[in-house]
Design a protein around this motif. Structure first.
Motif, PDB file in Angstrom:
ATOM      1  N   ARG A  15       5.441   2.925  -2.536  1.00 30.96           N
ATOM      2  CA  ARG A  15       5.064   1.605  -3.050  1.00 30.96           C
ATOM      3  C   ARG A  15       6.393   0.882  -2.828  1.00 30.96           C
ATOM      4  O   ARG A  15       6.259  -0.625  -2.458  1.00 30.96           O
ATOM      5  CB  ARG A  15       4.919   1.593  -4.525  1.00 30.96           C
ATOM      6  CG  ARG A  15       3.621   2.204  -4.789  1.00 30.96           C
ATOM      7  CD  ARG A  15       3.079   1.892  -6.149  1.00 30.96           C
ATOM      8  NE  ARG A  15       1.646   2.536  -6.498  1.00 30.96           N
ATOM      9  CZ  ARG A  15       1.518   3.649  -7.052  1.00 30.96           C
ATOM     10  NH1 ARG A  15       2.667   4.433  -7.373  1.00 30.96           N
ATOM     11  NH2 ARG A  15       0.268   4.261  -7.096  1.00 30.96           N
ATOM     12  N   ASP A  52       2.263  -7.581  -0.643  1.00 33.10           N
ATOM     13  CA  ASP A  52       3.531  -6.792  -0.483  1.00 33.10           C
ATOM     14  C   ASP A  52       3.855  -6.545   0.954  1.00 33.10           C
ATOM     15  O   ASP A  52       4.806  -6.985   1.564  1.00 33.10           O
ATOM     16  CB  ASP A  52       3.696  -5.915  -1.467  1.00 33.10           C
ATOM     17  CG  ASP A  52       3.920  -6.239  -2.794  1.00 33.10           C
ATOM     18  OD1 ASP A  52       3.930  -7.606  -3.034  1.00 33.10           O
ATOM     19  OD2 ASP A  52       3.628  -5.483  -3.794  1.00 33.10           O
ATOM     20  N   ILE A 104      -2.087   5.124   3.590  1.00 31.09           N
ATOM     21  CA  ILE A 104      -1.465   4.118   3.164  1.00 31.09           C
ATOM     22  C   ILE A 104      -2.030   2.776   3.960  1.00 31.09           C
ATOM     23  O   ILE A 104      -2.198   2.972   4.996  1.00 31.09           O
ATOM     24  CB  ILE A 104       0.281   4.338   2.933  1.00 31.09           C
ATOM     25  CG1 ILE A 104       0.728   4.302   4.692  1.00 31.09           C
ATOM     26  CG2 ILE A 104       0.472   5.385   2.571  1.00 31.09           C
ATOM     27  CD1 ILE A 104       2.383   4.446   5.071  1.00 31.09           C
ATOM     28  N   ASN A 132      -2.234  -1.802   3.270  1.00 23.77           N
ATOM     29  CA  ASN A 132      -2.112  -3.127   2.590  1.00 23.77           C
ATOM     30  C   ASN A 132      -3.203  -3.275   1.654  1.00 23.77           C
ATOM     31  O   ASN A 132      -4.382  -2.935   1.848  1.00 23.77           O
ATOM     32  CB  ASN A 132      -1.641  -4.193   3.612  1.00 23.77           C
ATOM     33  CG  ASN A 132      -3.070  -4.753   4.182  1.00 23.77           C
ATOM     34  OD1 ASN A 132      -3.457  -3.972   5.044  1.00 23.77           O
ATOM     35  ND2 ASN A 132      -3.763  -5.708   3.634  1.00 23.77           N
ATOM     36  N   LEU A 161      -3.568   4.471  -0.823  1.00 23.15           N
ATOM     37  CA  LEU A 161      -5.040   4.005  -0.948  1.00 23.15           C
ATOM     38  C   LEU A 161      -5.946   5.262  -0.958  1.00 23.15           C
ATOM     39  O   LEU A 161      -7.226   5.091  -1.387  1.00 23.15           O
ATOM     40  CB  LEU A 161      -5.434   3.151   0.482  1.00 23.15           C
ATOM     41  CG  LEU A 161      -4.897   1.906   0.487  1.00 23.15           C
ATOM     42  CD1 LEU A 161      -5.161   1.357   2.000  1.00 23.15           C
ATOM     43  CD2 LEU A 161      -5.349   1.019  -0.370  1.00 23.15           C
ATOM     44  N   THR A 219       0.640   0.270   0.116  1.00 20.89           N
ATOM     45  CA  THR A 219      -0.073   0.908  -1.075  1.00 20.89           C
ATOM     46  C   THR A 219      -0.761   2.174  -0.581  1.00 20.89           C
ATOM     47  O   THR A 219      -1.331   2.404   0.458  1.00 20.89           O
ATOM     48  CB  THR A 219      -1.178  -0.261  -1.330  1.00 20.89           C
ATOM     49  OG1 THR A 219      -0.584  -1.404  -1.672  1.00 20.89           O
ATOM     50  CG2 THR A 219      -1.931   0.450  -2.393  1.00 20.89           C
ATOM     51  N   TYR A 230      -9.498  -2.599  -4.912  1.00 23.20           N
ATOM     52  CA  TYR A 230      -9.047  -3.657  -4.147  1.00 23.20           C
ATOM     53  C   TYR A 230     -10.335  -4.130  -3.252  1.00 23.20           C
ATOM     54  O   TYR A 230     -10.126  -5.285  -2.341  1.00 23.20           O
ATOM     55  CB  TYR A 230      -8.246  -3.058  -2.850  1.00 23.20           C
ATOM     56  CG  TYR A 230      -6.966  -2.485  -3.606  1.00 23.20           C
ATOM     57  CD1 TYR A 230      -6.016  -3.225  -4.585  1.00 23.20           C
ATOM     58  CD2 TYR A 230      -6.627  -1.010  -3.179  1.00 23.20           C
ATOM     59  CE1 TYR A 230      -4.740  -2.357  -5.137  1.00 23.20           C
ATOM     60  CE2 TYR A 230      -5.572  -0.422  -3.884  1.00 23.20           C
ATOM     61  CZ  TYR A 230      -4.920  -1.056  -4.798  1.00 23.20           C
ATOM     62  OH  TYR A 230      -3.939  -0.407  -5.424  1.00 23.20           O
ATOM     63  N   HIS A 238      -8.244  -4.734   1.637  1.00 25.62           N
ATOM     64  CA  HIS A 238      -7.394  -3.827   2.059  1.00 25.62           C
ATOM     65  C   HIS A 238      -7.684  -3.312   3.421  1.00 25.62           C
ATOM     66  O   HIS A 238      -8.617  -3.374   4.079  1.00 25.62           O
ATOM     67  CB  HIS A 238      -7.311  -2.712   1.166  1.00 25.62           C
ATOM     68  CG  HIS A 238      -8.605  -1.541   1.404  1.00 25.62           C
ATOM     69  ND1 HIS A 238     -10.009  -2.085   0.937  1.00 25.62           N
ATOM     70  CD2 HIS A 238      -8.733  -0.544   1.647  1.00 25.62           C
ATOM     71  CE1 HIS A 238     -10.775  -1.209   1.216  1.00 25.62           C
ATOM     72  NE2 HIS A 238     -10.410  -0.076   1.635  1.00 25.62           N
TER      73      HIS A 238
END
Length: 219
Positions: A10, A44, A38, A40, A17, A15, A114, A118
């Motif tokens: 992070r 971020d 990992i 988005n 996931l 993110t 999400y 994502h």
């Protein structure tokens, strides 16, 4: 879920996931005893990319390779990418294995938090297993969604619940009539009620749409 490795992911603006301890049937690279996916979710990762590279001139794949390679070294892991092999690694299968969601009527993975907002950018492959309980995907949200507005929202009906008409989608987005899709992102995604708080901001949406069209032109 807090864990030093998840915290480090992070802090790098990615993110976590989903994660799992693989079995031979999962077809992960040899030697991996734990996999963390990992990518988005929210703004971020794109914000970091836009700070470090010029989105108008550089690709996210190259930035991802550089950034995740360093993160993997820091965490004593290896990295696998969804865009690096032919055929590609089975990221959507890994996602469902790692509790990261279900298949939506659009064919995209729908995450319990999400929604459709994502994307998987890499898998971190660790030589040791972690004591992390797998995330729970929970009930399939699409099975409780009677109206399925995602299937009716596309201006060119690119989705019918069984297939995705890529050519119709790209043809529309590339014309003036598709300006809203270009500037906001996929209208079918916007129609889904799950994870709306993580919908891409206009700059991120247009970046991904332009990358989509560029990939189509190369195909």
């Amino acid at each position: 879920m807090e864990h030093p490795v998840l915290t480090a992911i992070r802090r790098a603006a990615f993110t976590p996931l989903g994660w799992f301890a693989p079995s031979p049937d999962d077809k992960v690279p040899e030697g991996a005893r734990f996999v963390i996916l990992i990518g988005n979710a929210g703004p971020d990762m794109f914000r970091r990319f836009a700070r470090e590279r010029d989105p108008a001139r550089e690709t996210m794949d190259e930035w991802t390779r550089d950034t995740v390679a360093q993160l993997a070294r820091d965490l004593e892991a290896r990295a696998a990418y969804p865009f690096d092999t032919d055929p590609p690694w089975p990221f959507l299968t890994w996602a469902r294995r790692g509790g990261a969601g279900h298949v939506s009527p659009l064919g995209l993975n729908i995450h319990p938090t999400y929604g459709l907002w994502h994307a998987y950018r890499a898998a971190l492959l660790f030589p040791v297993a972690f004591d992390l309980p797998p995330p729970a995907a929970g009930p399939h949200p699409c099975e409780r969604c009677a109206e399925k507005p995602c299937l009716a929202a596309c201006p060119v009906s690119a989705f019918d619940g069984t297939r995705y008409d890529v050519a119709a989608c790209a043809g529309h987005v590339g014309r003036e009539a598709g300006r809203e899709c270009m500037s906001r992102g996929c209208l079918a995604r916007h129609a889904c009620p799950v994870g709306q708080g993580f919908a891409y901001a206009p700059a991120q949406a247009e970046f991904h749409m332009r990358a989509f069209l560029a990939a189509r032109q190369k195909a």
